[in-house]
Design an enzyme around this catalytic site. Structure first.
Site, PDB file in Angstrom:
ATOM      1  N   HIS A   1      10.875   9.298  45.197  1.00 15.09           N
ATOM      2  CA  HIS A   1      10.895   9.375  46.666  1.00 15.09           C
ATOM      3  C   HIS A   1      12.262   9.859  47.154  1.00 15.09           C
ATOM      4  O   HIS A   1      12.352  10.658  48.078  1.00 15.09           O
ATOM      5  CB  HIS A   1      10.563   8.010  47.282  1.00 15.09           C
TER       6      HIS A   1
ATOM      7  N   LEU B   1      12.484  24.338  66.238  1.00 13.84           N
ATOM      8  CA  LEU B   1      11.378  23.847  65.416  1.00 13.84           C
ATOM      9  C   LEU B   1      11.109  22.390  65.781  1.00 13.84           C
ATOM     10  O   LEU B   1      12.040  21.617  65.945  1.00 13.84           O
ATOM     11  CB  LEU B   1      11.774  23.924  63.928  1.00 13.84           C
TER      12      LEU B   1
ATOM     13  N   ASP C   1       2.988  15.285  48.142  1.00 17.63           N
ATOM     14  CA  ASP C   1       2.457  14.365  47.136  1.00 17.63           C
ATOM     15  C   ASP C   1       3.075  14.636  45.764  1.00 17.63           C
ATOM     16  O   ASP C   1       3.432  15.781  45.452  1.00 17.63           O
ATOM     17  CB  ASP C   1       0.921  14.515  47.075  1.00 17.63           C
TER      18      ASP C   1
END
Ligand code: IPE
Ligand code: IPE
Ligand code: MG
Length: 246
Positions: free
Chosen positions: A34, A128, A17
């Site tokens: 972004h 991962l 955020d």
């Protein structure tokens, strides 16, 4: 304090955020934030793989984010497609398997196709698992699970008395993953915003004022160190936990 490589959480979930506020601080528009946030994603994915995290779930777009101005939603979807196609070779190189949770069918077709392609290309990687939460919200996920379970009961495939914690977990989009031990939220907001409500039941929470584009490897390791300094009691007493460790 240094990071203990033997006590790294298996699964870390992050609410990324603060991109919009970061951009505003630079005098730029929200979309710029972004774009910069993608650099943090790349760095955190690599750092997670480096220390042996097995699952990393990133909240990238919530059900509620569809309510943002159309220009921002469109830009985010475009960025998503561009990022996924650009990053796939590097994910492969680093042994990262890409997966996604959420109402994926609600994504624009091009975005959905790009995502499925990258999931397919990286499916055999084992170092991962990177789980992107896209058009995701926990209440949506729980509603879907309840509908599925109700259908199974109606069709006689599941007995009501057989519904337990495990069968509910098995109907969530996260059924293949262990629950996160650590949840990180950047940007100073102290809320969960409809993210993994069931799965975070016993997670450790780490909140930082750092905005997502400034959240990099050092900040990520600080969060893991904070996690490592905590005593996870699961309802027991501190004395019981200390005796178990002995
Ligand atoms: C997080 O940053 C990214 C998404 C929700 C897609 P924000 O866009 O929420 O940035 P702030 O919170 O407005 O600063
Ligand atoms: C949560 O961030 C969703 C993502 C990070 C994708 P928001 O910025 O949308 O959350 P709220 O609405 O401020 O709680
Ligand atoms: Mg926000």
């Amino acid at each position: 304090m240094s990071l203990d490589k033997d006590k790294v959480p298996q699964h870390i979930a992050i609410i990324m955020d603060g991109n919009g506020r970061w951009a505003k601080q630079q005098g730029e528009d929200r979309i710029f934030g972004h774009h910069e946030g993608v650099n943090s994603v790349r760095e955190i994915v690599e750092a997670a793989a480096e220390v042996g995290v097995k699952y990393l779930t990133l909240y990238a777009f919530s059900t509620e984010n569809w309510n943002r101005p159309k220009e921002e939603v469109d830009a985010l979807m475009e960025l998503l497609v561009a990022t996924i196609s650009m990053e796939t070779p590097q994910l492969n190189k680093n042994g990262v398997k890409l997966e996604a949770i959420g109402n994926l069918k609600s994504l624009p077709q091009g975005c959905y196709d790009e995502l499925q392609q990258s999931i397919e290309i990286t499916k055999n990687n084992t170092r991962l698992t990177l789980v992107l939460a896209l058009s995701y919200s926990s209440k949506w996920e729980i509603i879907e699970a309840v509908k599925q379970l109700a259908t199974e009961v109606k069709e006689g495939k599941t007995a009501i008395d057989a519904i337990d914690e495990n069968s509910i977990a098995q109907h969530l989009c996260t059924k293949k993953y262990p629950d996160p031990e650590l949840m990180i939220r950047t940007s100073g907001e102290h809320r969960i915003s409809n993210f993994l409500l069931w799965q975070l039941a016993y997670a450790e929470f780490y909140f930082t004022d750092t905005l997502w584009p400034d959240f990099r490897k050092k900040e990520f390791f600080d969060a893991i160190k904070s996690y490592q300094s905590r005593e996870r009691r699961f309802g027991k007493t501190s004395e019981q936990i200390k005796n178990e460790i002995k």
